[in-house]
Design an enzyme around this catalytic site. Sequence first.
Site, PDB file in Angstrom:
ATOM      1  N   GLU A  82      77.767   6.119  34.245  1.00  0.00           N
ATOM      2  CA  GLU A  82      78.964   5.304  34.021  1.00  0.00           C
ATOM      3  C   GLU A  82      78.631   3.846  33.715  1.00  0.00           C
ATOM      4  OE1 GLU A  82      81.210   7.055  33.360  1.00  0.00           O
ATOM      5  OE2 GLU A  82      82.256   8.058  34.975  1.00  0.00           O
ATOM      6  N   HIS A 103      74.651   8.891  42.870  1.00  0.00           N
ATOM      7  CA  HIS A 103      75.088  10.186  42.338  1.00  0.00           C
ATOM      8  C   HIS A 103      74.926  11.243  43.415  1.00  0.00           C
ATOM      9  CE1 HIS A 103      75.534  13.607  39.605  1.00  0.00           C
ATOM     10  NE2 HIS A 103      76.165  12.738  38.842  1.00  0.00           N
TER      11      HIS A 103
HETATM   12  N1  ACO Z   1      77.011   1.485  46.129  1.00  0.00           N
HETATM   13  C1  ACO Z   1      76.757   1.248  47.436  1.00  0.00           C
HETATM   14  N2  ACO Z   1      76.527   2.211  48.332  1.00  0.00           N
HETATM   15  C2  ACO Z   1      76.557   3.489  47.901  1.00  0.00           C
HETATM   16  C3  ACO Z   1      76.791   3.805  46.550  1.00  0.00           C
HETATM   17  C4  ACO Z   1      77.035   2.757  45.644  1.00  0.00           C
HETATM   18  N3  ACO Z   1      77.295   2.981  44.365  1.00  0.00           N
HETATM   19  N4  ACO Z   1      76.760   5.151  46.408  1.00  0.00           N
HETATM   20  C5  ACO Z   1      76.495   5.667  47.627  1.00  0.00           C
HETATM   21  N5  ACO Z   1      76.390   4.658  48.529  1.00  0.00           N
HETATM   22  C6  ACO Z   1      76.098   4.758  49.946  1.00  0.00           C
HETATM   23  C7  ACO Z   1      77.201   5.519  50.667  1.00  0.00           C
HETATM   24  O1  ACO Z   1      78.220   4.626  51.098  1.00  0.00           O
HETATM   25  C8  ACO Z   1      76.447   6.106  51.822  1.00  0.00           C
HETATM   26  O2  ACO Z   1      76.234   5.106  52.800  1.00  0.00           O
HETATM   27  P1  ACO Z   1      76.195   5.495  54.372  1.00  0.00           P
HETATM   28  O3  ACO Z   1      75.058   6.474  54.521  1.00  0.00           O
HETATM   29  O4  ACO Z   1      75.952   4.179  55.022  1.00  0.00           O
HETATM   30  O5  ACO Z   1      77.517   6.105  54.655  1.00  0.00           O
HETATM   31  C9  ACO Z   1      75.074   6.423  51.216  1.00  0.00           C
HETATM   32  O6  ACO Z   1      74.938   5.561  50.090  1.00  0.00           O
HETATM   33  C10 ACO Z   1      74.914   7.835  50.756  1.00  0.00           C
HETATM   34  O7  ACO Z   1      76.004   8.173  49.898  1.00  0.00           O
HETATM   35  P2  ACO Z   1      75.931   9.535  49.110  1.00  0.00           P
HETATM   36  O8  ACO Z   1      75.978  10.674  50.060  1.00  0.00           O
HETATM   37  O9  ACO Z   1      74.816   9.458  48.175  1.00  0.00           O
HETATM   38  O10 ACO Z   1      77.251   9.478  48.269  1.00  0.00           O
HETATM   39  P3  ACO Z   1      77.992  10.704  47.591  1.00  0.00           P
HETATM   40  O11 ACO Z   1      77.059  11.757  47.121  1.00  0.00           O
HETATM   41  O12 ACO Z   1      79.122  11.123  48.442  1.00  0.00           O
HETATM   42  O13 ACO Z   1      78.625   9.929  46.360  1.00  0.00           O
HETATM   43  C11 ACO Z   1      79.016   8.887  44.351  1.00  0.00           C
HETATM   44  C12 ACO Z   1      78.162   9.944  45.047  1.00  0.00           C
HETATM   45  C13 ACO Z   1      80.488   9.224  44.569  1.00  0.00           C
HETATM   46  C14 ACO Z   1      78.761   8.914  42.845  1.00  0.00           C
HETATM   47  C15 ACO Z   1      78.671   7.505  44.938  1.00  0.00           C
HETATM   48  O14 ACO Z   1      77.307   7.200  44.704  1.00  0.00           O
HETATM   49  C16 ACO Z   1      79.571   6.409  44.434  1.00  0.00           C
HETATM   50  O15 ACO Z   1      80.656   6.204  44.968  1.00  0.00           O
HETATM   51  N6  ACO Z   1      79.128   5.657  43.353  1.00  0.00           N
HETATM   52  C17 ACO Z   1      79.965   4.629  42.782  1.00  0.00           C
HETATM   53  C18 ACO Z   1      81.020   5.267  41.868  1.00  0.00           C
HETATM   54  C19 ACO Z   1      80.429   5.802  40.581  1.00  0.00           C
HETATM   55  O16 ACO Z   1      79.548   5.188  39.976  1.00  0.00           O
HETATM   56  N7  ACO Z   1      80.966   6.968  40.148  1.00  0.00           N
HETATM   57  C20 ACO Z   1      80.510   7.647  38.937  1.00  0.00           C
HETATM   58  C21 ACO Z   1      79.602   8.792  39.270  1.00  0.00           C
HETATM   59  S1  ACO Z   1      78.914   9.539  37.823  1.00  0.00           S
HETATM   60  C22 ACO Z   1      80.092  10.647  37.290  1.00  0.00           C
HETATM   61  O17 ACO Z   1      80.790  11.253  38.051  1.00  0.00           O
HETATM   62  C23 ACO Z   1      80.301  10.880  35.887  1.00  0.00           C
END
Ligand code: ACO
Length: 367
Positions: free
Chosen positions: A312, A257
Amino acid sequence: MNMQIPNSPTKSPIGLDGVPAAETALSHVDGERGELVIAGERVGDLVRGASFEGVTARLWTLGTGQPIGEAAVRAALGAARERAHARLPRLLAATTGLSIVDGVRAAIAALRSEPGLSDEATIVGALPVITGALIARGHGAQPVPPDPTLGHAADTLAMIHGRRPNARAAAALDAYLVTVCDHGMNASTFTTRVVASTQADLFAAVTAGYCALTGPLHGGAPEPVLEMLDAIATAERIAPWIDAALARGERLMGFGHRIYRVRDPRADVLKDTVGRLTEAGVELPLASAVEAYARDALRRAKPNRPLETNVEFFTAILLDALSIPRQAFTPVFAVARAAGWTAHAREQQRTGRLLRPGSVYVGAVPD
Ligand code: ACO
């Protein structure tokens, strides 16, 4: 579903992390403590004490500055569902051949002010009617007329399934609608507020908010969560499947998140809600084992970035247990979030302030 997202520059204001875009009395997300406050109450307490109509009344009162009670919201939503049903030929006119998610987008855009109803009631009332009609069309069936004597959650299920839900199912969907009705300055709410800040009407603002919701990084994740669970299928496949996905650089849907650095409090609320349905016969062992393994695997893969279960994951399991077709999960999310969007749009319009951020220019500079 393969999710390979380009790395984003997270350590700068690009992406607006932590940049306040508005003052709001509607809801607050404390990402460090894992707390969500909606209309002055923690989400767990709200779910125990309020119906969707009750929390909508509180949001609209705060957003518009005009007090409205739960009974008035219940009556307005019942009337709005009936009005939307009467308008279905016009609302669905531009939806032929579209998926349920895209059809809802076109139908919201076709909504208009209705005599005797607020625009916020027209929108929130129309969403389950449109969603139910598009699901029915998918099986070649006629739309199920709404029943204004039912609560919004019960009538949503009745219009989706063509029969009155039992009390346990209606209560579970009501708990879901309360849990996800508002969530701070999330992407779809921000989008809604940007459009409302131009003094465009609520129909324009909510259509834009819905479009933002549909992406898999926001409200489009629950369907891919179920696809992941289907692909894993058995307990023995959990570890190899998740390890391989992470090794390919994919994101696990339902985890992580932008704001929460600890567990999303809504995940616990929905897990409890699923648990109450489980007593009614829904089995959860695979999902629980996938969740546990995924959290450990994410801790190993990203030791410096807490990545916990988000709303989710259990949304997918709950809506599936309620026999809602997965293609309609995002529209059902919108049934709830429309309460927040409409309140935020009104709150933003009342400030009179245009939202207009800056940008960092990285293009060519003229000589
Ligand atoms: N699985 C694997 N790796 C992840 C995930 C995940 N679910 N989420 C983040 N990461 C990784 C990113 O790739 C990033 O890696 P890096 O540093 O090697 O590039 C690192 O963790 C940090 O990412 P964040 O900065 O925390 O990601 P951001 O804040 O941009 O994204 C998000 C948040 C979009 C929700 C992300 O966690 C994601 O894509 N999750 C999966 C999709 C999802 O579940 N969406 C629903 C969200 S809840 C809602 O909106 C109602």
